[in-house]
Motif scaffolding. Structure first.
Motif, PDB file in Angstrom:
ATOM      1  N   ASP A   1       0.827  -1.201   0.000  1.00  0.00           N
ATOM      2  CA  ASP A   1       0.000   0.000   0.000  1.00  0.00           C
ATOM      3  C   ASP A   1       0.863   1.253   0.000  1.00  0.00           C
ATOM      4  N   LEU A   2       1.831   1.237   0.912  1.00  0.00           N
ATOM      5  CA  LEU A   2       2.731   2.386   1.033  1.00  0.00           C
ATOM      6  C   LEU A   2       3.461   2.632  -0.279  1.00  0.00           C
ATOM      7  N   LEU A   3       3.934   1.551  -0.848  1.00  0.00           N
ATOM      8  CA  LEU A   3       4.737   1.634  -2.065  1.00  0.00           C
ATOM      9  C   LEU A   3       3.928   2.175  -3.241  1.00  0.00           C
ATOM     10  N   LEU A   4       2.755   1.581  -3.441  1.00  0.00           N
ATOM     11  CA  LEU A   4       1.950   2.001  -4.592  1.00  0.00           C
ATOM     12  C   LEU A   4       1.564   3.466  -4.474  1.00  0.00           C
ATOM     13  N   ARG A   5       1.152   3.842  -3.290  1.00  0.00           N
ATOM     14  CA  ARG A   5       0.784   5.245  -3.099  1.00  0.00           C
ATOM     15  C   ARG A   5       2.003   6.148  -3.320  1.00  0.00           C
ATOM     16  N   GLY A   6       3.125   5.694  -2.798  1.00  0.00           N
ATOM     17  CA  GLY A   6       4.346   6.480  -2.954  1.00  0.00           C
ATOM     18  C   GLY A   6       4.759   6.620  -4.410  1.00  0.00           C
ATOM     19  N   LEU A   7       4.467   5.608  -5.197  1.00  0.00           N
ATOM     20  CA  LEU A   7       4.851   5.657  -6.611  1.00  0.00           C
ATOM     21  C   LEU A   7       3.835   6.429  -7.452  1.00  0.00           C
TER      22      LEU A   7
ATOM     23  N   THR B   1      -1.315  11.097   6.585  1.00  0.00           N
ATOM     24  CA  THR B   1      -2.672  10.565   6.765  1.00  0.00           C
ATOM     25  C   THR B   1      -2.681   9.051   7.000  1.00  0.00           C
TER      26      THR B   1
ATOM     27  N   ARG C   1       5.438  10.417   0.525  1.00  0.00           N
ATOM     28  CA  ARG C   1       4.283  10.415  -0.378  1.00  0.00           C
ATOM     29  C   ARG C   1       3.341   9.275  -0.043  1.00  0.00           C
ATOM     30  N   GLY C   2       3.946   8.123   0.253  1.00  0.00           N
ATOM     31  CA  GLY C   2       3.136   6.964   0.593  1.00  0.00           C
ATOM     32  C   GLY C   2       2.326   7.172   1.863  1.00  0.00           C
ATOM     33  N   LEU C   3       2.883   7.955   2.767  1.00  0.00           N
ATOM     34  CA  LEU C   3       2.191   8.191   4.031  1.00  0.00           C
ATOM     35  C   LEU C   3       1.156   9.316   3.919  1.00  0.00           C
ATOM     36  N   GLY C   4       1.057   9.873   2.742  1.00  0.00           N
ATOM     37  CA  GLY C   4       0.061  10.927   2.544  1.00  0.00           C
ATOM     38  C   GLY C   4       0.546  12.301   2.975  1.00  0.00           C
TER      39      GLY C   4
END
Lengths: 199, 199, 199, 199
Positions: free
Chosen positions: C188-194, D146, D192-195
């Motif tokens: 989750d962290l990775l995809l959002r970060g990318l 977030t 970025r991943g952490l919002g």
DNA sequence: TATGAATGAGCATTCATTCAT
DNA sequence: GATGAATGAATGCTCATTCAT
């Protein structure tokens, strides 16, 4: 037991064990037990089995040779007497002593240790032959003998001693050679062969 | 390859390997490879390593000795010529051949194999010395020589040959002995020492 | 037990023993006992302890990597699905399997075996990173993600898996990490970060 | 050299030697030589090899962690800045220092020393993760990020640093990782991943 | 008979630990 | 306390011998 003494004990044990079993067949366990030290102690004095073997050769050679050298250098007698002296030294200092075992050991293992053989050749054999050659040359110069064969092939003078050692090592148990008589006969044969004449 | 041939191959390989590494140092793996057979096959011909060593000695001895025996028995010449013949046999049949390696091997391992040494003494050494003794006795009887030393100590006649073999095994690589010249010098020394006179 | 099977048994035993004691601490006696063979047998298959260690690495790597390669190459889904697949492969094929022990072993012993580390780098690490990089690049090309960080540093994608293995090796006994949940959070962290966006 | 200083010298030497050879592979001879003391002296300070290893871990950990703790506790900036600080501390105080070797050593030997691993977990790992967790929680509370993933799995924040250390230990010689750039990329990805949003 | 893989006792060497000085 | 020589158990590796095929 101090360091020097311990080293001596190890070398004495090594001589016994190597003489009895050859290099490859000797067990360092036995050397250690015989020397009364722990196995690890051997390695405080010698890097490995081969170094121990080398130490053996180096240790046992200097004294005999130095003594022989000195004794003969200052000897005033005739060639015949010198050869008697040489034989006496052999009989007393080599035959029946640890040095004898060492000669056998070198003959047996020499081909497997070229560097050791070279060392042995340089430090023992060529020096011993040099002594013989010097005796023979002096005899020639003085006119006590007429043949230069012993100058050209000093090995001929030593051969019977070598054979005596080998013989008793192999056959001594059931057909011992009387080394004294044997070398005495060699002396007679040799002197006559060299053209010796009593003057 | 039939059974006899295979046995021969194994013994030939064993001679090479034992001569090169001594008894304890020789690996039967190497003997097998050198002979071109599997390791297990060795055990079909010899019970164990020691039996192979015994076989080696037994195998290589008969021919040389029998030939020498025969050649000398029927030889009509003088003592001097006989000794020349003896030396020629040594030079041609022993020096530089597998038999030479065997002599070295026996000297090296003999003390470790008393039974083998006894066998060797009985089958080789005493027979060879018997031949020498016979030659010397014939010379005495004929009046060609005057000393009985070679009858009493026939080893003196052989010693230089032994030393030549040992010498070249140890020092041959860097200080080779010219065996022919060496033994020829020995012959001269010996004959003169024995009171030889040309008749 | 035939040759291949025996080799396999030895390698399996070696993995257990090396993983449990490290390279230096592992006893070949234990490997042999664990494999149900004699100590000498090890040496019929591997030249020495180090070769056995090398064999271990080489043996356990090919299959996992080849499968991962193939599975991912023919996979039609989105970047998110691919990363799920990657994680699934890790969880199923590495975590909790001998391969996991191997990863730990390589981390522990790598610095001591430079050649093996190089082999491991070439055959495993760079290939695995190449797979990651290809996934990331495809995601970029398709506009599914917007950051090229995973192309530049594919190690970031793998790091949590490495840490999971290390963690459970060290602390698993008293503070186990739920690898599945952990890697899922990482996803989750990775995809959002990318910059992933559902399309 | 007084007692404390001597102890320090021994521990420094031990770090070098253990890091270079692992626990089983390290020789106390080498530690003693490196420390400039006699072998017996080691035993005046540490009961045995294992106690020395324990001392190593205990010695090298307190300072770094205490400093990090303090620095972060009193830091007033944003979550982003805090993570930068964390990375800066890692780069300056761990990577390329003896502490790095210690991390590798713990990964390698941890499974063999459960008690030590527990100690390490308690004194180092959980405290470090506690710091991370606190940072993440503060970020959440402040609304700067977030996602609570870093609170639930703080290991995700640390993973790349662990991998960086492992990587350079194994592959640094031929494929070095630029740790600063690597961790910086991780920072971007992570935030970025952490919002993260700039406020 | 021949093979050669398997066996396991044996040995050289190392190294953690002790202890007399 | 400090030393370092001595110890001896432990371990990697070898090789004579066996035996299933």
């Amino acid at each position: 037991m101090d360091k020097v003494e311990r080293r001596r004990a190890i070398l004495a044990a090594a001589l016994t064990v190597f003489a009895g079993h050859g290099f490859a067949g000797a067990r360092l366990d036995d050397v250690a037990r015989e020397a009364g030290v722990a196995k690890g102690t051997l390695y405080l004095h010698f890097a490995d089995k081969e170094a121990l073997f080398r130490g053996l050769v180096e240790q046992n050679i200097a004294p005999v040779l130095a003594d022989a050298d000195a004794a003969i250098a200052r000897f005033p007698g005739t060639t015949g007497d010198l050869i008697d002296l040489l034989i006496a030294i052999l009989v007393e200092r080599v035959i029946g002593t640890p040095a004898e075992a060492l000669v056998r050991l070198m003959i047996a293992e020499g081909p497997r240790f070229p560097e050791l053989a070279a060392y042995y050749h340089r430090e023992v054999v060529s020096r011993a032959l040099g002594i013989v050659r010097a005796i023979a040359q002096r005899g020639l110069d003085r006119g006590e003998i007429t043949s230069d064969i012993a100058v050209r092939f000093p090995q001929l003078v030593i051969s019977p001693a070598v054979v005596a050692v080998v013989w008793n090592g192999m056959f001594g148990a059931f057909d011992p050679l009387d080394v004294r008589a044997f070398l005495s006969a060699h002396r007679d044969l040799l002197l006559r062969g060299l053209g010796w004449r009593d003057t």
